[in-house]
Write an enzyme that holds these catalytic residues in place. Structure first.
Site, PDB file in Angstrom:
ATOM      1  N   ASP A  34       0.863  -1.186   0.000  1.00 17.54           N
ATOM      2  CA  ASP A  34       0.000   0.000   0.000  1.00 17.54           C
ATOM      3  C   ASP A  34       0.895   1.229   0.000  1.00 17.54           C
ATOM      4  O   ASP A  34       2.083   1.152   0.319  1.00 17.54           O
ATOM      5  CB  ASP A  34      -0.910  -0.002   1.240  1.00 17.54           C
ATOM      6  CG  ASP A  34      -2.155   0.858   1.036  1.00 17.54           C
ATOM      7  OD1 ASP A  34      -3.240   0.291   0.811  1.00 17.54           O
ATOM      8  OD2 ASP A  34      -2.038   2.101   1.111  1.00 17.54           O
ATOM      9  N   ASN A 206     -24.254  -6.622  -9.233  1.00 14.02           N
ATOM     10  CA  ASN A 206     -24.595  -5.606  -8.236  1.00 14.02           C
ATOM     11  C   ASN A 206     -25.797  -4.769  -8.667  1.00 14.02           C
ATOM     12  O   ASN A 206     -26.622  -4.384  -7.839  1.00 14.02           O
ATOM     13  CB  ASN A 206     -23.387  -4.700  -7.947  1.00 14.02           C
ATOM     14  CG  ASN A 206     -22.510  -5.296  -6.847  1.00 14.02           C
ATOM     15  OD1 ASN A 206     -22.860  -6.306  -6.262  1.00 14.02           O
ATOM     16  ND2 ASN A 206     -21.386  -4.673  -6.575  1.00 14.02           N
ATOM     17  N   ALA A 250     -37.567  -5.471   2.251  1.00 18.33           N
ATOM     18  CA  ALA A 250     -37.872  -4.035   2.154  1.00 18.33           C
ATOM     19  C   ALA A 250     -37.230  -3.303   3.325  1.00 18.33           C
ATOM     20  O   ALA A 250     -37.014  -3.868   4.390  1.00 18.33           O
ATOM     21  CB  ALA A 250     -39.382  -3.838   2.179  1.00 18.33           C
ATOM     22  N   CYS A 258     -20.436  -0.277  -2.536  1.00 16.82           N
ATOM     23  CA  CYS A 258     -20.467  -0.874  -3.883  1.00 16.82           C
ATOM     24  C   CYS A 258     -21.702  -0.555  -4.693  1.00 16.82           C
ATOM     25  O   CYS A 258     -21.600  -0.165  -5.860  1.00 16.82           O
ATOM     26  CB  CYS A 258     -20.346  -2.391  -3.769  1.00 16.82           C
ATOM     27  SG  CYS A 258     -18.739  -2.907  -3.214  1.00 16.82           S
ATOM     28  N   LYS A 318     -25.173  -1.460   7.049  1.00 16.55           N
ATOM     29  CA  LYS A 318     -25.808  -2.742   7.361  1.00 16.55           C
ATOM     30  C   LYS A 318     -25.133  -3.264   8.627  1.00 16.55           C
ATOM     31  O   LYS A 318     -24.083  -2.742   9.024  1.00 16.55           O
ATOM     32  CB  LYS A 318     -25.669  -3.728   6.199  1.00 16.55           C
ATOM     33  CG  LYS A 318     -24.251  -4.156   5.925  1.00 16.55           C
ATOM     34  CD  LYS A 318     -24.233  -5.229   4.846  1.00 16.55           C
ATOM     35  CE  LYS A 318     -22.837  -5.828   4.736  1.00 16.55           C
ATOM     36  NZ  LYS A 318     -22.780  -6.907   3.759  1.00 16.55           N
TER      37      LYS A 318
HETATM   38  C1  UDX Z   1     -22.385  -5.848  -2.022  1.00 20.27           C
HETATM   39  C2  UDX Z   1     -22.546  -7.185  -2.761  1.00 20.27           C
HETATM   40  O1  UDX Z   1     -23.434  -8.026  -2.019  1.00 20.27           O
HETATM   41  C3  UDX Z   1     -21.195  -7.846  -2.960  1.00 20.27           C
HETATM   42  O2  UDX Z   1     -21.354  -9.058  -3.690  1.00 20.27           O
HETATM   43  C4  UDX Z   1     -20.359  -6.863  -3.752  1.00 20.27           C
HETATM   44  O3  UDX Z   1     -19.184  -7.377  -4.185  1.00 20.27           O
HETATM   45  C5  UDX Z   1     -20.179  -5.590  -2.930  1.00 20.27           C
HETATM   46  O4  UDX Z   1     -21.465  -5.022  -2.715  1.00 20.27           O
HETATM   47  P1  UDX Z   1     -22.071  -5.058   0.485  1.00 20.27           P
HETATM   48  O5  UDX Z   1     -22.008  -3.669  -0.058  1.00 20.27           O
HETATM   49  O6  UDX Z   1     -21.078  -5.466   1.497  1.00 20.27           O
HETATM   50  O7  UDX Z   1     -21.931  -6.108  -0.701  1.00 20.27           O
HETATM   51  O8  UDX Z   1     -23.508  -5.238   1.139  1.00 20.27           O
HETATM   52  P2  UDX Z   1     -24.817  -6.117   0.909  1.00 20.27           P
HETATM   53  O9  UDX Z   1     -24.910  -7.161   1.934  1.00 20.27           O
HETATM   54  O10 UDX Z   1     -24.913  -6.564  -0.485  1.00 20.27           O
HETATM   55  O11 UDX Z   1     -25.950  -5.023   1.210  1.00 20.27           O
HETATM   56  C6  UDX Z   1     -26.023  -3.827   0.455  1.00 20.27           C
HETATM   57  C7  UDX Z   1     -27.153  -2.963   0.957  1.00 20.27           C
HETATM   58  O12 UDX Z   1     -28.413  -3.489   0.594  1.00 20.27           O
HETATM   59  C8  UDX Z   1     -27.205  -2.765   2.463  1.00 20.27           C
HETATM   60  O13 UDX Z   1     -27.443  -1.400   2.743  1.00 20.27           O
HETATM   61  C9  UDX Z   1     -28.355  -3.625   2.903  1.00 20.27           C
HETATM   62  O14 UDX Z   1     -28.961  -3.149   4.082  1.00 20.27           O
HETATM   63  C10 UDX Z   1     -29.273  -3.500   1.725  1.00 20.27           C
HETATM   64  N1  UDX Z   1     -30.195  -4.631   1.574  1.00 20.27           N
HETATM   65  C11 UDX Z   1     -29.728  -5.883   1.314  1.00 20.27           C
HETATM   66  C12 UDX Z   1     -31.570  -4.415   1.641  1.00 20.27           C
HETATM   67  O15 UDX Z   1     -32.047  -3.289   1.861  1.00 20.27           O
HETATM   68  N2  UDX Z   1     -32.417  -5.479   1.438  1.00 20.27           N
HETATM   69  C13 UDX Z   1     -31.969  -6.727   1.167  1.00 20.27           C
HETATM   70  O16 UDX Z   1     -32.788  -7.637   0.979  1.00 20.27           O
HETATM   71  C14 UDX Z   1     -30.573  -6.947   1.115  1.00 20.27           C
END
Ligand code: UDX
Length: 445
Positions: A34, A206, A250, A258, A318
């Site tokens: 890094d 995504n 929901a 991401c 989350k």
């Molecule tokens: C995501 C993808 O899942 C992962 O594969 C990718 O490489 C990076 O982005 P991440 O950003 O860590 O991962 O979170 P993720 O668990 O996917 O949740 C994303 C958001 O969606 C969160 O804010 C979560 O609260 C929200 N979410 C998720 C919902 O509102 N409802 C759902 O049913 C699932």
């Protein structure tokens, strides 16, 4: 049995450390490089710069096979060079690839064959540009493979070691086979394809996950109007094997580092190529409006929010992460502050004091809800499952819960004396609030 290789990792961020740690766990030797001296010093001293379950243990367990350095020259003997740098959005919504180009500038010059492996999420077409850049630099010994990550925060180590698939995009089948062999020990389908398709798989995955969430959020909003319950609807729809139950909860909208970035990047990529991706424009807009619906729900129960005290429970985008990037809590809290409400926040790990000046961050849930006119569940932390308790009810000025994640049982919350409003569920009647002064009177006091 995995044949042990040496790999360099550009970027000691979240993707780089999970990738490096997990490849070390598979038996490889890993050098993580890094450009930030403090970060490298902290890692050398055994300190992780962020919260990610299982990662500290993985790095500690494999410390003899992992080295951290500022010097890209140390990667000269690596067999594979993983690019795990950030690709944040620019003002136009394109992905900022400057960290990728810096990594290319720093590539060590050696004789041996090295495979450059792109883990960072990049626009389709980046592989072509990287190959051209490698040729322009005379780095003909360096091959190129796209190998996107599908790691979710909070479960990244598990996602790496037990993936749904491994995607390998390469022009040269030998390079693809080499990267596939690095993962031996992991049983999963391998998708071998060209570089552009691998890049698109990541963006499309995504974008589709975000679309599902925006879709169920819109269904929830309609459920509120027509007297249906989105939890039952999602269950009933999700049991269709063609649709499945995942990413169908929901809530107050998606966030994280991401989704927003990748959905914008795909929309922008389409636009740059002459195609207007209408669906993604709506997916993004629905998500922005979803966060703001919390404000309208509070106003429905409390009238004007000026002078009201609102507890915002959960700040991370989350649970099981301290990440605040694109967190709905930031938009909701900022809107509340703009309305003139006093905002008291709580989160077990995320610290938003810098970003939410004007809000008070509390150490305990009870502290946050004390004298509050409403408590809003923004992140579904386990600690909030017992929120509808007598202790909390007694502490609040008004026992009103806005459950932005449908975490609580509405019936139980109502029986415990709370006015309750979830997402896509029927709210409890306003009259269930105990007699208190009228909202407007409280404002003037
Ligand atoms: C995501 C993808 O899942 C992962 O594969 C990718 O490489 C990076 O982005 P991440 O950003 O860590 O991962 O979170 P993720 O668990 O996917 O949740 C994303 C958001 O969606 C969160 O804010 C979560 O609260 C929200 N979410 C998720 C919902 O509102 N409802 C759902 O049913 C699932």
């Amino acid at each position: 049995m995995t044949e042990s290789q040496t790999m360099g990792v550009f970027g000691a961020g979240w993707v780089g450390l999970v990738t490096g740690g997990c490849f070390a766990e598979l038996g490889h030797h890993v050098i993580v490089r890094d450009v930030v001296p403090d970060r490298i010093a902290a890692l050398q001293a055994g300190r992780l710069p962020f919260h990610e379950p299982d990662l500290p243990e993985v790095l500690a367990r494999n410390h003899e096979r992992i080295r951290y350095t500022l010097d890209a020259g140390e990667l000269v003997d690596a067999d594979a060079l993983f690019v795990c740098v950030q690709t944040p959005p620019t003002y136009s919504g394109d992905a900022d690839l400057s960290f990728v180009w810096s990594a290319l500038d720093d590539l060590p010059r050696g004789e041996r064959r090295q495979i450059l492996v792109m883990k960072s999420t990049v626009p389709v077409g980046t592989g072509e540009k990287v190959r051209a850049a490698l040729e322009a630099r005379g780095l003909t010994n360096v091959g190129y493979v796209s190998n996107p990550e599908f790691l979710a925060e909070g479960t990244a180590v598990r996602d790496f070691m037990n993936p749904d698939r491994i995607v390998i995009g390469a022009a040269d089948p030998q390079d693809a086979a080499f990267v596939e062999a690095l993962y031996s020990g992991i049983e999963t389908p391998i998708v071998q394809t060209d570089v552009a398709s691998a890049e698109m798989i990541k963006l499309a995955a995504n974008a589709f996950l975000s679309t599902r969430i925006s879709f169920i959020n819109e269904i929830a909003n309609v459920c509120e109007l027509v007297g249906a319950d989105v939890e039952s609807v999602a269950q009933g729809v999700g049991l269709d094997h063609r649709l499945g139950p995942h990413f169908f909860r929901a809530g107050v909208g998606w966030g994280g580092s991401c989704f927003g970035k990748d959905v914008s990047a795909l929309k922008q990529l389409a636009g740059n190529s002459g195609y207007h991706f209408q669906l993604l424009a709506a997916v993004i807009e629905v998500n922005e409006l979803q966060k703001r619906r919390v404000i309208a729900k509070l106003e429905k129960h409390l009238g004007k929010l000026r002078g009201k005290t609102i507890a915002v429970l959960g700040l991370a985008f989350k649970p099981n992460t301290d990440d605040l990037r694109d967190a709905p809590s930031l938009v909701i809290s900022s809107r509340l502050l703009a309305e003139g409400a006093a905002v008291r926040t709580w989160d077990p790990v995320a610290d938003a004091r810098e970003r939410l000046r004007g809000a008070t961050q509390c150490d305990t849930v009870l502290d946050a809800v004390r004298d509050a006119d409403a408590a809003v569940i923004v992140t579904e932390w386990d600690e909030l499952r017992g929120l509808a308790s007598e202790e909390v009810r007694a502490a609040m000025a008004r026992p009103l819960i806005i459950d932005g994640r449908n975490l609580l049982d509405p019936g139980a919350a109502r029986r415990a004396g709370f006015a309750y409003e979830g997402v896509g569920r029927q709210s409890s009647a306003f009259e269930t609030l105990p007699e208190t002064a009228e909202p407007e009177e409280r404002v003037s006091s």
